[in-house]
Design a protein around this motif. Structure first.
Motif, PDB file in Angstrom:
ATOM      1  N   PRO A 208     115.008  -5.512  56.045  1.00 55.95           N
ATOM      2  CA  PRO A 208     114.132  -5.554  57.232  1.00 55.95           C
ATOM      3  C   PRO A 208     113.300  -6.829  57.328  1.00 55.95           C
ATOM      4  O   PRO A 208     112.966  -7.267  58.438  1.00 55.95           O
ATOM      5  CB  PRO A 208     113.236  -4.320  57.051  1.00 55.95           C
ATOM      6  CG  PRO A 208     114.003  -3.409  56.159  1.00 55.95           C
ATOM      7  CD  PRO A 208     114.760  -4.306  55.240  1.00 55.95           C
ATOM      8  N   LEU A 209     112.956  -7.440  56.202  1.00 60.50           N
ATOM      9  CA  LEU A 209     112.226  -8.705  56.235  1.00 60.50           C
ATOM     10  C   LEU A 209     113.021  -9.770  56.979  1.00 60.50           C
ATOM     11  O   LEU A 209     112.478 -10.510  57.806  1.00 60.50           O
ATOM     12  CB  LEU A 209     111.942  -9.186  54.810  1.00 60.50           C
ATOM     13  CG  LEU A 209     110.844  -8.472  54.026  1.00 60.50           C
ATOM     14  CD1 LEU A 209     110.906  -8.868  52.563  1.00 60.50           C
ATOM     15  CD2 LEU A 209     109.470  -8.808  54.609  1.00 60.50           C
ATOM     16  N   LEU A 323      99.568  -6.407  54.999  1.00 53.77           N
ATOM     17  CA  LEU A 323      98.338  -5.951  55.630  1.00 53.77           C
ATOM     18  C   LEU A 323      98.302  -4.423  55.652  1.00 53.77           C
ATOM     19  O   LEU A 323      99.346  -3.766  55.648  1.00 53.77           O
ATOM     20  CB  LEU A 323      98.234  -6.477  57.066  1.00 53.77           C
ATOM     21  CG  LEU A 323      98.185  -7.998  57.247  1.00 53.77           C
ATOM     22  CD1 LEU A 323      98.094  -8.338  58.723  1.00 53.77           C
ATOM     23  CD2 LEU A 323      97.025  -8.614  56.470  1.00 53.77           C
ATOM     24  N   ASP A 324      97.119  -3.883  55.708  1.00 51.70           N
ATOM     25  CA  ASP A 324      96.951  -2.434  55.728  1.00 51.70           C
ATOM     26  C   ASP A 324      97.175  -1.908  57.142  1.00 51.70           C
ATOM     27  O   ASP A 324      96.267  -1.865  57.962  1.00 51.70           O
ATOM     28  CB  ASP A 324      95.543  -2.070  55.243  1.00 51.70           C
ATOM     29  CG  ASP A 324      95.310  -0.558  55.229  1.00 51.70           C
ATOM     30  OD1 ASP A 324      96.302   0.187  55.382  1.00 51.70           O
ATOM     31  OD2 ASP A 324      94.150  -0.142  55.068  1.00 51.70           O
ATOM     32  N   ILE A 325      98.418  -1.515  57.445  1.00 47.95           N
ATOM     33  CA  ILE A 325      98.742  -0.973  58.769  1.00 47.95           C
ATOM     34  C   ILE A 325      99.291   0.451  58.655  1.00 47.95           C
ATOM     35  O   ILE A 325      99.899   0.961  59.599  1.00 47.95           O
ATOM     36  CB  ILE A 325      99.741  -1.867  59.520  1.00 47.95           C
ATOM     37  CG1 ILE A 325     101.063  -1.990  58.745  1.00 47.95           C
ATOM     38  CG2 ILE A 325      99.147  -3.243  59.777  1.00 47.95           C
ATOM     39  CD1 ILE A 325     102.159  -2.696  59.528  1.00 47.95           C
ATOM     40  N   ILE A 333     106.772  -1.627  56.190  1.00 53.39           N
ATOM     41  CA  ILE A 333     106.319  -2.443  55.049  1.00 53.39           C
ATOM     42  C   ILE A 333     106.687  -3.906  55.293  1.00 53.39           C
ATOM     43  O   ILE A 333     105.888  -4.817  55.051  1.00 53.39           O
ATOM     44  CB  ILE A 333     106.933  -1.918  53.740  1.00 53.39           C
ATOM     45  CG1 ILE A 333     106.336  -0.553  53.396  1.00 53.39           C
ATOM     46  CG2 ILE A 333     106.692  -2.909  52.598  1.00 53.39           C
ATOM     47  CD1 ILE A 333     107.034   0.155  52.253  1.00 53.39           C
ATOM     48  N   ALA A 334     107.898  -4.130  55.813  1.00 53.03           N
ATOM     49  CA  ALA A 334     108.310  -5.501  56.138  1.00 53.03           C
ATOM     50  C   ALA A 334     107.395  -6.090  57.211  1.00 53.03           C
ATOM     51  O   ALA A 334     106.985  -7.255  57.126  1.00 53.03           O
ATOM     52  CB  ALA A 334     109.760  -5.516  56.619  1.00 53.03           C
ATOM     53  N   LEU A 335     107.047  -5.285  58.219  1.00 54.90           N
ATOM     54  CA  LEU A 335     106.146  -5.755  59.274  1.00 54.90           C
ATOM     55  C   LEU A 335     104.786  -6.132  58.702  1.00 54.90           C
ATOM     56  O   LEU A 335     104.203  -7.157  59.082  1.00 54.90           O
ATOM     57  CB  LEU A 335     105.991  -4.670  60.335  1.00 54.90           C
ATOM     58  CG  LEU A 335     104.999  -4.969  61.464  1.00 54.90           C
ATOM     59  CD1 LEU A 335     105.432  -6.196  62.258  1.00 54.90           C
ATOM     60  CD2 LEU A 335     104.861  -3.751  62.388  1.00 54.90           C
ATOM     61  N   SER A 336     104.280  -5.333  57.775  1.00 55.07           N
ATOM     62  CA  SER A 336     102.967  -5.633  57.194  1.00 55.07           C
ATOM     63  C   SER A 336     103.007  -6.938  56.408  1.00 55.07           C
ATOM     64  O   SER A 336     102.053  -7.724  56.447  1.00 55.07           O
ATOM     65  CB  SER A 336     102.503  -4.480  56.300  1.00 55.07           C
ATOM     66  OG  SER A 336     103.152  -4.483  55.045  1.00 55.07           O
ATOM     67  N   MET A 337     104.100  -7.194  55.709  1.00 56.39           N
ATOM     68  CA  MET A 337     104.192  -8.432  54.924  1.00 56.39           C
ATOM     69  C   MET A 337     104.406  -9.644  55.818  1.00 56.39           C
ATOM     70  O   MET A 337     103.777 -10.693  55.623  1.00 56.39           O
ATOM     71  CB  MET A 337     105.315  -8.298  53.886  1.00 56.39           C
ATOM     72  CG  MET A 337     104.985  -7.318  52.764  1.00 56.39           C
ATOM     73  SD  MET A 337     106.091  -7.443  51.328  1.00 56.39           S
ATOM     74  CE  MET A 337     107.579  -6.722  52.001  1.00 56.39           C
TER      75      MET A 337
END
Length: 363
Positions: A208-209, A323-325, A333-337
């Protein structure tokens, strides 16, 4: 310059003459910044973007005139006038924008865009100058382009304009050059290397990254010590794949301040070796995925083996990465990173916009 590859691909796909719109100058509030581009097809198809939808309809109405005349046309929009709200497009924005419209032939990419596309692909740097207005007797015309790669002129400018082009701005901006015979309005666009993201770890959770970052136009590198996982078939979005054990496998990678690295293999010794290599490289961001206890153990062992981390290395290091989302799934998790990487490289804190008091759209 933003996204030369997208615009070049759109021009290559043309089956009939179309118009290229370039946002060359803005004043006041503007959703897009100078350098934004859009391709308008006579049949109505549009690719790219020059606003939040405010100007596209009106620009499209000018396309036929540009195609017929074959001459560039500069269009000015007053986005904040009350007359526009009553009689115009109902934009309700605030500001002023100027757009340069040019005829593009089917399947042809102009030389300036080919050079810019190559620079982006090779992560090179340069300066693109676009003439969009002239007054008096000057050695240039609207639509002329001049392009520099460092000190090398890829598309040379007339000597009278050289001085104006040798002091590149920090961001895309319009500039008026006053010459002996008149004036030239120029859009100057620094061409910077696209953000590069190197991911160490080719497990399923890394996919996903790559899918997310590919849509951002980033250069994507994959590194892993497992040849069965680090393959183009599994990661078709990767621009480059490096297979081998760190740190040796990472030594030939050209890192810079516009490069981020994420360590996500979840193989303890491999993660530790990759992190050690990344912390010694001139990166703009280093992230380590995993729980805090595991991450602190890795750092403690690195410092026991190599000595204390420098302040610079500590400022670049983010763990746990992201980020804490409220992320739970691999995609979130990929979106937060990815979000943390973007915020860090942009020098922004990653706050909700309602808590941010500075400009929303950075220059």
């Amino acid at each position: 310059m933003r996204g030369p590859g997208e615009i070049a691909a759109a021009l290559r796909s043309l089956a009939e003459p179309s118009a290229l719109a370039t946002l060359v100058r803005t004043k006041g509030s503007s959703y897009r910044k100078p350098g934004a581009r859009m391709v308008f097809h006579p049949g109505g198809l549009q690719q790219g973007g020059i606003s939040a939808g405010c100007m596209e309809t009106d620009v499209k109405e000018r396309v036929a005139a540009v195609l017929e005349s074959r001459h560039p046309l500069l269009v000015t929009f007053d986005l904040g006038s009350e007359i526009d709200l009553i009689w115009g497009t109902g934009m309700g924005c605030a500001g002023r924008a100027e757009v340069l419209l040019e005829r593009m032939e089917p399947g042809q990419v102009p030389p300036w865009l080919e050079h810019a596309e190559r620079l982006a692909r090779e992560r090179g740097s340069g300066l693109l100058a676009t003439v969009f207005g002239t007054r008096g007797e000057v050695p240039a015309a609207p639509g002329d382009r001049f392009l520099f790669e460092g000190d090398r002129s890829l598309l040379p400018a007339p000597p009278a304009l050289e001085a104006a082009l040798r002091t590149p701005p920090a961001h895309a901006e319009a500039r008026t050059a006053r010459l002996e015979g008149g004036e030239v309005d120029l859009l100057l666009e620094p061409i910077r290397p696209p953000v590069a993201l190197w991911v160490f770890g080719a497990g399923e959770h890394a996919m996903p990254l790559f899918r997310l970052a590919k849509g951002l136009g980033w250069f994507l590198g994959l590194a892993d010590h497992r040849p069965g996982l680090a393959t183009a078939a599994r990661f078709p979005e990767a621009n480059r794949i490096v297979v081998g054990h760190p740190p040796d496998s990472l030594q030939a990678i050209p890192f810079d301040a516009r490069t981020a690295a994420l360590v996500v293999s979840h193989v303890y010794e491999a993660d530790k070796a990759a992190l050690a290599a990344f912390l010694k490289a001139p990166l703009g961001y280093v992230g380590l995925q995993g729980n805090r206890r595991r991450s602190e153990r890795i750092l403690r062992e690195l410092e026991e083996e190599d000595g204390p981390l420098t302040e610079e290395a500590r400022s670049l290091l983010h763990y746990p990465a992201g980020l804490d989302i409220g992320a739970e799934s691999p995609e979130l998790i990929a979106l937060s990173m990815i979000s943390e990487v973007q915020a860090s490289l942009a020098g922004r804190p990653g706050l909700p916009l309602r808590q941010w008091q500075g400009p929303i759209h950075p220059r």
